[in-house]
Design a protein around this motif. Structure first.
Motif, PDB file in Angstrom:
ATOM      1  N   THR A 163      -7.950   0.141  -8.902  1.00 26.00           N
ATOM      2  CA  THR A 163      -8.754   0.252  -7.687  1.00 26.00           C
ATOM      3  C   THR A 163      -7.897   0.814  -6.568  1.00 26.00           C
ATOM      4  O   THR A 163      -6.667   0.781  -6.636  1.00 26.00           O
ATOM      5  N   ARG A 222     -17.685   3.903  -6.404  1.00 26.51           N
ATOM      6  CA  ARG A 222     -17.668   3.149  -5.146  1.00 26.51           C
ATOM      7  C   ARG A 222     -17.871   1.666  -5.398  1.00 26.51           C
ATOM      8  O   ARG A 222     -18.671   1.270  -6.228  1.00 26.51           O
ATOM      9  N   TRP A 250       0.840  -1.194   0.000  1.00 25.82           N
ATOM     10  CA  TRP A 250       0.000   0.000   0.000  1.00 25.82           C
ATOM     11  C   TRP A 250       0.876   1.245   0.000  1.00 25.82           C
ATOM     12  O   TRP A 250       1.839   1.339   0.763  1.00 25.82           O
ATOM     13  N   THR A 263     -13.255   1.829  -7.613  1.00 30.24           N
ATOM     14  CA  THR A 263     -12.585   1.511  -8.869  1.00 30.24           C
ATOM     15  C   THR A 263     -12.399   2.835  -9.589  1.00 30.24           C
ATOM     16  O   THR A 263     -13.145   3.787  -9.366  1.00 30.24           O
ATOM     17  N   GLU A 298      -8.288   2.869  -2.300  1.00 29.59           N
ATOM     18  CA  GLU A 298      -9.105   3.234  -1.141  1.00 29.59           C
ATOM     19  C   GLU A 298      -8.960   4.719  -0.864  1.00 29.59           C
ATOM     20  O   GLU A 298      -7.882   5.289  -1.047  1.00 29.59           O
ATOM     21  N   THR A 342     -12.924   3.827   5.631  1.00 31.61           N
ATOM     22  CA  THR A 342     -12.254   3.452   4.386  1.00 31.61           C
ATOM     23  C   THR A 342     -13.304   3.170   3.336  1.00 31.61           C
ATOM     24  O   THR A 342     -14.263   2.449   3.584  1.00 31.61           O
ATOM     25  N   GLU A 343     -13.128   3.759   2.180  1.00 31.70           N
ATOM     26  CA  GLU A 343     -14.032   3.536   1.054  1.00 31.70           C
ATOM     27  C   GLU A 343     -13.236   2.952  -0.108  1.00 31.70           C
ATOM     28  O   GLU A 343     -12.270   3.552  -0.561  1.00 31.70           O
ATOM     29  N   THR A 344     -13.640   1.793  -0.575  1.00 26.89           N
ATOM     30  CA  THR A 344     -12.982   1.169  -1.715  1.00 26.89           C
ATOM     31  C   THR A 344     -13.641   1.681  -2.995  1.00 26.89           C
ATOM     32  O   THR A 344     -14.858   1.859  -3.047  1.00 26.89           O
TER      33      THR A 344
END
Length: 151
Positions: free
Chosen positions: A82, A149, A47, A95, A84, A91-93
């Motif tokens: 993708t 999202r 990361w 694309t 975050e 945390t929001e994932t």
């Protein structure tokens, strides 16, 4: 350096300032919509994080603009597709889809209206009042990603 490879590396006090500012989203503090962007490194798989301004455009879509150009986070996001957005413990994932140069003009203008005070030095004299032709000319040097999202 061509527009397609444009990259403005941090200079002077930028690295120190960036370390301090990157702490704010970790602490849950957002300045003007800032978030900590986390993307897996394209080579290491680890990361990597940096602070970004998440822009909501008139169409309601959210975007990331890279004012320094084709940075490491841009290259990593292109490879990963993708990432975050982090703020404190949230945390929001998402694309990401890169926006074509021809479609960047209104997005770059909106970005400059919202954050020109912060990023104007990276735009080298181009402001929110620039003509469409001026924005089209610089568009290849400023990657833009639409965020979706992951539910």
């Amino acid at each position: 350096m061509t527009a397609a490879t444009r990259y403005l590396a941090p200079t002077g006090f930028d690295p120190i300032f960036n370390r301090i500012v990157n702490l704010l989203p970790k602490l849950g503090i957002s300045i003007a919509g800032s978030r900590l962007l986390a993307v897996r490194g394209r080579k290491s798989g680890e990361w990597r994080t940096t602070m970004v301004n998440v822009m909501t455009a008139a169409d309601g879509e959210r975007y990331l603009v890279a004012p320094r150009g084709h940075t490491q986070w841009v290259r990593n996001l292109r490879a990963a597709g993708t990432g975050e957005l982090r703020l404190g413990r949230k945390t929001e994932t998402f694309t990401a889809a890169e926006v074509a140069d021809a479609d960047k003009i209104p997005l770059l203008r909106h970005y400059l209206e919202r954050w020109g005070w912060e990023v104007d030095r990276f735009f080298e004299g181009v402001t929110k009042n620039a003509t469409d032709a001026q924005l089209a000319e610089i568009a290849p040097g400023f990657p833009v990603f639409r965020l979706d999202r992951v539910r």
